[in-house]
Structures are given as structure tokens and as C-alpha cells.
Design an enzyme around this catalytic site. Structure first.
Site, PDB file in Angstrom:
ATOM      1  N   GLU A 193       0.850  -1.206   0.000  1.00 46.98           N
ATOM      2  CA  GLU A 193       0.000   0.000   0.000  1.00 46.98           C
ATOM      3  C   GLU A 193       0.875   1.241   0.000  1.00 46.98           C
ATOM      4  O   GLU A 193       2.021   1.187   0.450  1.00 46.98           O
ATOM      5  CB  GLU A 193      -0.886   0.013   1.266  1.00 46.98           C
ATOM      6  CG  GLU A 193      -1.911  -1.102   1.272  1.00 46.98           C
ATOM      7  CD  GLU A 193      -2.601  -1.261   2.621  1.00 46.98           C
ATOM      8  OE1 GLU A 193      -2.253  -0.534   3.573  1.00 46.98           O
ATOM      9  OE2 GLU A 193      -3.481  -2.133   2.725  1.00 46.98           O
ATOM     10  N   LYS A 227       2.215   4.522   1.631  1.00 48.75           N
ATOM     11  CA  LYS A 227       2.292   4.988   3.015  1.00 48.75           C
ATOM     12  C   LYS A 227       1.926   6.461   3.001  1.00 48.75           C
ATOM     13  O   LYS A 227       2.671   7.292   2.487  1.00 48.75           O
ATOM     14  CB  LYS A 227       3.690   4.782   3.594  1.00 48.75           C
ATOM     15  CG  LYS A 227       3.776   5.220   5.051  1.00 48.75           C
ATOM     16  CD  LYS A 227       5.132   4.897   5.645  1.00 48.75           C
ATOM     17  CE  LYS A 227       5.162   5.070   7.154  1.00 48.75           C
ATOM     18  NZ  LYS A 227       4.739   6.391   7.612  1.00 48.75           N
ATOM     19  N   ARG A 249      -2.875   9.132  12.113  1.00 52.07           N
ATOM     20  CA  ARG A 249      -3.580   7.854  12.249  1.00 52.07           C
ATOM     21  C   ARG A 249      -4.909   8.086  12.940  1.00 52.07           C
ATOM     22  O   ARG A 249      -5.002   8.893  13.870  1.00 52.07           O
ATOM     23  CB  ARG A 249      -2.703   6.934  13.101  1.00 52.07           C
ATOM     24  CG  ARG A 249      -3.163   5.495  13.215  1.00 52.07           C
ATOM     25  CD  ARG A 249      -2.579   4.693  12.109  1.00 52.07           C
ATOM     26  NE  ARG A 249      -2.872   3.275  12.168  1.00 52.07           N
ATOM     27  CZ  ARG A 249      -2.007   2.339  12.549  1.00 52.07           C
ATOM     28  NH1 ARG A 249      -0.809   2.689  12.969  1.00 52.07           N
ATOM     29  NH2 ARG A 249      -2.330   1.060  12.508  1.00 52.07           N
ATOM     30  N   ARG A 280      -3.747   7.957  17.889  1.00 50.38           N
ATOM     31  CA  ARG A 280      -2.958   6.822  18.350  1.00 50.38           C
ATOM     32  C   ARG A 280      -2.668   6.896  19.833  1.00 50.38           C
ATOM     33  O   ARG A 280      -2.222   5.930  20.424  1.00 50.38           O
ATOM     34  CB  ARG A 280      -1.686   6.654  17.522  1.00 50.38           C
ATOM     35  CG  ARG A 280      -0.819   7.866  17.492  1.00 50.38           C
ATOM     36  CD  ARG A 280       0.127   7.818  16.327  1.00 50.38           C
ATOM     37  NE  ARG A 280       1.199   6.853  16.518  1.00 50.38           N
ATOM     38  CZ  ARG A 280       2.022   6.477  15.551  1.00 50.38           C
ATOM     39  NH1 ARG A 280       1.888   6.944  14.334  1.00 50.38           N
ATOM     40  NH2 ARG A 280       2.983   5.641  15.801  1.00 50.38           N
ATOM     41  N   GLU A 330      -5.913   6.621   7.983  1.00 49.79           N
ATOM     42  CA  GLU A 330      -5.028   7.778   8.070  1.00 49.79           C
ATOM     43  C   GLU A 330      -5.802   8.989   7.541  1.00 49.79           C
ATOM     44  O   GLU A 330      -6.487   8.886   6.534  1.00 49.79           O
ATOM     45  CB  GLU A 330      -3.788   7.504   7.198  1.00 49.79           C
ATOM     46  CG  GLU A 330      -2.674   8.500   7.312  1.00 49.79           C
ATOM     47  CD  GLU A 330      -1.654   8.176   8.426  1.00 49.79           C
ATOM     48  OE1 GLU A 330      -1.853   7.216   9.197  1.00 49.79           O
ATOM     49  OE2 GLU A 330      -0.681   8.940   8.526  1.00 49.79           O
ATOM     50  N   PHE A 372      -7.500   1.684   5.628  1.00 46.00           N
ATOM     51  CA  PHE A 372      -6.688   0.534   5.217  1.00 46.00           C
ATOM     52  C   PHE A 372      -6.961  -0.754   5.987  1.00 46.00           C
ATOM     53  O   PHE A 372      -6.423  -1.798   5.640  1.00 46.00           O
ATOM     54  CB  PHE A 372      -5.195   0.854   5.203  1.00 46.00           C
ATOM     55  CG  PHE A 372      -4.661   1.492   6.459  1.00 46.00           C
ATOM     56  CD1 PHE A 372      -4.381   0.737   7.556  1.00 46.00           C
ATOM     57  CD2 PHE A 372      -4.425   2.866   6.501  1.00 46.00           C
ATOM     58  CE1 PHE A 372      -3.878   1.314   8.709  1.00 46.00           C
ATOM     59  CE2 PHE A 372      -3.915   3.464   7.642  1.00 46.00           C
ATOM     60  CZ  PHE A 372      -3.641   2.677   8.756  1.00 46.00           C
TER      61      PHE A 372
END
Ligand code: AMP
Length: 552
Positions: free
Chosen positions: A239, A241, A246, A261, A289, A328
Site C-alpha cells: 500500500e 504509506k 492515524r 494513536r 489515516e 486501510f
């Protein structure tokens, strides 16, 4: 009733021996003898935080208030405190040294008094009443007790016993399966509740619950594309990045929340995402994200960051920097926890979600190549991801389950173009010339177990506005003022890019970054997650074959 002194002597015994079995035995013996409410409180305190991670409460007592109360309790002056900090670099140890023989007043502290005081501090509105509760607590504390109380209040990240150690001890104290303890802890986000469940044999009950965020799975950096083939065999899920923040998205009924996070609720920061999320039928937990995308290209994070600090996002910022949610992974769907399923199966469920508007799936490929073909293919994909404005690639093992809060080899991250490290600022310096009035030079450290070790110093590459803000922040968190240089509370995480890592005697770490540049602030990253000395060694070994080997 159990005294807090017993908790303290257990904590000392655990810290005093390097032997794991002795640590387990001391903890297990102590935990086994507590009442239910004491067990909850004791386990949470061993983890080093006033509240479990799923709890949204915070003490919100700044360093200034804490040091005021400490000076009052110890009857010492600011200079004594600064000198002590210089020796220990740990506020808890400073507290113990300053208070030393000065006797406590009032009845000895019970374990539950401590938990109640933390509840009261969090509930109090305003600094003065919070300070009052802390003053009463410290008045009753001995030097040894104050050491731990201050560590916890100051949010020292280096106090908690390692989670694994605590889980081992709980399993042992109540004769339960180690894996079952770890799983319950991960799902409840509360070591206190986990200990209680271990005692009553209800570890299997908790499931992934909505609006209780769990740890996010982390990735291990690879420095060289050829390393990927050594980690696991094909196929590879590859994938882009994305360089944003996040977010863990929870939806059930009409309620939608986004968590960072660090488990903070950040829903209000991204109002444009909420309606489209709410419109998707059923319940879910997503891993994603958030970033701004315009004309199919990612807007650099340093620009997107402008809207992150704001609680109320203006229309203007929203249209200049529209938030996109790049999804994701899926951890729950319609009441079914999916953590144990292989990534491949989670992806099938994820990609059946009807995403619209600012909600999009991460760009994904499946590569079956190996050896040199794999490296050549990844190399092309890496360049293509960079051309789309993204940071690099994530390479994931399609067979892997979702492991909350763990950094394993199942997720690999490739950020090759820019060598960078996430580090914590330990000291700051006034700048030169135009930057004479601001603290613009930062010394920074990586983590080595519980220690922080400096690896370099960089002139700020931040914007003038950011530097001014950081100057205010560092003035408020100064621990020792040497005139030109100030030691600061090690809590500010930044990302630094560099060209090389060299062996160096200048820092205790034995390494120094060459030509470091500050890329950005990382307010989203806790100190516990910064890069380690091991990573520094690995990069150094990679750049210089004569450097010593990596340890793990
Ligand atoms: P780092 O922040 O450098 O440790 O890199 C890991 C981070 O990359 C994760 O915490 C995510 O925030 C982010 N990320 C970006 N794209 C992805 C992706 N496709 N899969 C997983 N994480 C991603």
C-alpha cells in the site's frame, strides 16, 4: 486495607532485581493478597499511569504546579530542585531526594487513597483545586512514596513496568493462561480490570467494544528493499504509506467517533468526515489515516498540520485543507471482531464497505514476485508513491492477524528517500542572529529501554510561527536554565531527517546524526513510541559496514 507503602516496597523489589522470575514472584505474591478494589488500583499504578488508557480523564496538572507543590512539601528552593534534576533527569527521583528525611504528616497513605486522589485531581476544575488535592496527597507521603506519586503525576513515560511483565505476573498470580491475559488487556485497555478478570476467571468475556479504542498495529522500518524478501515469503500486500495522522474510527448506531494513536477523541477535528461515515449502514471499527488530498495528490503534512491543533475548524481551513480518510483496515463489522482473521479476509470485508466522498480505500497492490524481481518492482512502486505525494510504501503480510499496539515484521514500512528518526527533545538553545530571541536549536534523544540517549542537535527547520510557539512551550517546561542552554521535560517528539549516522563520543549513545534537519513536530506520537538506539545502530551498520551489528 493495604498501605501504599506495601505497594511501594513491591515496586522497589521489582525494580531492584534484573531477574524476571523474581520480579514475577514479588508481583504475584503481592497482587494475590489484595482485595478486589485494591487489585484494580495496584495494577493500574504498576502500569505507571493514573488512569487506564481507555479512560478519557487526565490529571491536567502541569509541571509548574507539580514543582510548586513539591518545593512546598520539601521546603527546598528552585536551585536545589534544578541541581537534583541535573543528577537524576527524573522528577520522581528528584522528589524523593528533596523530601528525603522530611517526615510526612497525617495518617499513612492507603492504596485506595492514592486512587481516590487521582480521581479528585481529574475531577477538579482549575489549577488551584487540583493543586490542593496534590498538596494533601504529598503531605502524607514519605520520600519513597513521593517518588512514585510524582512519576505518575508528571506523566513520566519511563516508570511503568513493562506491560508484558505485568501480564506475566497477573497470569502467574491467578494461574491463568498468559495469552488470555494479554488478549483481555488489549481489549479492555485496562490492566486493573484485566487483573480482576484473571482472579475471577472471566478473561474470555471482553470483546472489541465500540468507543473503547484499542492499540494500533505498528510497522517496522526497512532500510533496504532487499530486506523485505527476508521477512516473509510472497505474496505481499503493498500500500502507499500516507503521511497524515492515524485514526481509529468507531461507528455504532448513529454515533461516530475518531480516536488518535494516543487514544484521544479527535472527532471534532474532522467534521466533514462524520456524515459520510454515519451514512454507512451497520457498525464498524476502521484503521485509517487522515490527510488532505487535492487533485489526486497528498498535500504535504506540514501544511495539513495547520488545521490539526484547532478544536473548531473554520470553513476557510476546511476548504483549503479538506480532510480525506484513507481507510486501510477493518477490526470490527456488524458485531463481529475481526482481529484474529488474516489480513486478506479483513480486506475482503473492508473493501465491501460503500465508501463515498472523502472516504477512500488505501491504494493497494498484491505482489507475487520474489528476489530481484520483487526489489525492482518495489523500487518502481516506491517512486510512483512518492510521485503521488506519499511518503513511501507499507508492505504487509496477507496471512497476518491484527496485533494491537505491537510492532512486528508483518507490517513493514519503507521511507527510503528520506532517512528520518522520531526523537524526543531533551535540551534547547537560544538561536543566533535573527533567531536570538527564540529557542531554535534542539538536542534530541532516542530510547534505549527505559533510558533516553542523545543522538544529535539540530537547528529548527520549523516555521517562524511554530518556533515561537515551541519557544513558549520550552520556557514552560524548562527543568534547568543554564543561560544559553535549557534542559527541558523530555516529552516533545519531533521527526529529524539526516544524511548519515556516525560513531561519536559527544553523546552517551555513542552515535551522532550528521546534518540533521527537523522535518516536523510529532504531537501525535508518545515518547514510548520514538525510535530506539537499536534502530540507530541498524542504520549506522547499514551505512558503514565496519560498525557493530544490530542486537536484534
Ligand atoms: P511511522 O509513523 O513512520 O512509524 O509509520 C507508521 C504510520 O504510517 C502508521 O502509524 C500510520 O499512521 C501510517 N500509515 C500510512 N499509510 C499506511 C498504510 N497504508 N497502512 C498502515 N499505516 C499507514
Amino acid at each position: 486495607m493495604t498501605s501504599f507503602a506495601d505497594w511501594v516496597s513491591t515496586a522497589d523489589a521489582v525494580r531492584g532485581t534484573p531477574k524476571k522470575l523474581e520480579k514475577h514472584a514479588a508481583l504475584a505474591r503481592y497482587l494475590g493478597g489484595l482485595s478486589d478494589p485494591e487489585l484494580i488500583a495496584a495494577a493500574r499504578l504498576f502500569a505507571g499511569a493514573p488512569f487506564p488508557r481507555r479512560d478519557e480523564r487526565v490529571l491536567a496538572l502541569g509541571w509548574a504546579a507539580l514543582s510548586d507543590v513539591l518545593l512546598e512539601r520539601s521546603r527546598k528552593g528552585g536551585n536545589d530542585m534544578a541541581a537534583s534534576y541535573q543528577r537524576h533527569a527524573d522528577l520522581g527521583d528528584v522528589a524523593a531526594e528533596l523530601i528525603d528525611a522530611s517526615a510526612p504528616s497525617g495518617p499513612p497513605l492507603q492504596l485506595e487513597d492514592v486512587a481516590k486522589a487521582f480521581d479528585a485531581i481529574a475531577a477538579a476544575r482549575g489549577v488551584a483545586p487540583k493543586r490542593e488535592v496534590l498538596r494533601d496527597l504529598l503531605a502524607r507521603a514519605t520520600a519513597d512514596e513521593a517518588r512514585y506519586l510524582v512519576k505518575i503525576v508528571s506523566g513520566e513515560t519511563r516508570i511503568g513496568l513493562r506491560e508484558g511483565l505485568l501480564e506475566d505476573a497477573i497470569a502467574r498470580a491467578f494461574g491463568r493462561d498468559r495469552e488470555a491475559v494479554g488478549r483481555a488487556h488489549m481489549l479492555t485497555g485496562d490492566i486493573g480490570e484485566t487483573a480482576l478478570r484473571a482472579r475471577h476467571d472471566t478473561l474470555a468475556e471482553p470483546t472489541l467494544a465500540h468507543f473503547l479504542p484499542i492499540g494500533m498495529m505498528l510497522a517496522t522500518p526497512v532500510l533496504d528493499l532487499a530486506e523485505i524478501g527476508e521477512r516473509f515469503p510472497p505474496p505481499y500486500v503493498v500500500e502507499d504509506k500516507y503521511d497524515g495522522v492515524r485514526a481509529q474510527v468507531h461507528k455504532a448506531g448513529d454515533r461516530v467517533e475518531l480516536y488518535s494513536r494516543t487514544f484521544d477523541r479527535v472527532t471534532d477535528r474532522f467534521p466533514e468526515l462524520l456524515e459520510p461515515l454515519r451514512a454507512i449502514e451497520g457498525s464498524f471499527v476502521l484503521d485509517a489515516e487522515v490527510l488532505a488530498i487535492k487533485d489526486d495528490r497528498a498535500i504535504p503534512f506540514t501544511r495539513f498540520q495547520r488545521r490539526l491543533g484547532r478544536k473548531n475548524v473554520s470553513e476557510e481551513l476546511r476548504s483549503a485543507l479538506p480532510a480525506t480518510l484513507i481507510v486501510f483496515d477493518v477490526l470490527e463489522r456488524d458485531g463481529r471482531a475481526l482481529l484474529e482473521l488474516p489480513l486478506d479476509e479483513r480486506q475482503t470485508i473492508l473493501r465491501a464497505l460503500p465508501l463515498t466522498g472523502p472516504l477512500v480505500f488505501a491504494r493497494q497492490l498484491r505482489l507475487a514476485e520474489s528476489g530481484e524481481e520483487l526489489v525492482a518492482r518495489l523500487d518502481r512502486e516506491f517512486e510512483a508513491a512518492r510521485a503521488r505525494g506519499n511518503e513511501g510504501l507499507m508492505v504487509k503480510d496477507p496471512r497476518s492477524r491484527y496485533r494491537p499496539g505491537r510492532r512486528g515484521m508483518e507490517w513493514l514500512k519503507v521511507k527510503r528517500a528520506l532517512r528520518s528518526l522520531d526523537v524526543v527533545v531533551t535540551a534547547v538553545e537560544w538561536g543566533h542572529g535573527k533567531r536570538r530571541e527564540v529557542l531554535s536549536d534542539y538536542t534530541f534523544a532516542v530510547r534505549d529501554g527505559e533510558r533516553l540517549l542523545n543522538v544529535g542537535k539540530a537547528y529548527s527547520g520549523l516555521t517562524d510561527k511554530e518556533i515561537a510557539e515551541m519557544t513558549r512551550h520550552f520556557l514552560a517546561t524548562t527543568v534547568r536554565d543554564y543561560g544559553r542552554v535549557r534542559l527541558v521535560v523530555p516529552e516533545t517528539v519531533i521527526e529529524v531527517a539526516f544524511d548519515q549516522i556516525q560513531r561519536s563520543d559527544r553523546h552517551e549513545s555513542g552515535y551522532a546524526l550528521r546534518f540533521p534537519r527537523i522535518v516536523r513536530l510529532r504531537p501525535d506520537k508518545p515518547v514510548a513510541e520514538i525510535d530506539t538506539l537499536d534502530t540507530v545502530r541498524g542504520i549506522a551498520a547499514d551505512l558503514d559496514p565496519t560498525a557493530p551489528e544490530r542486537e536484534s
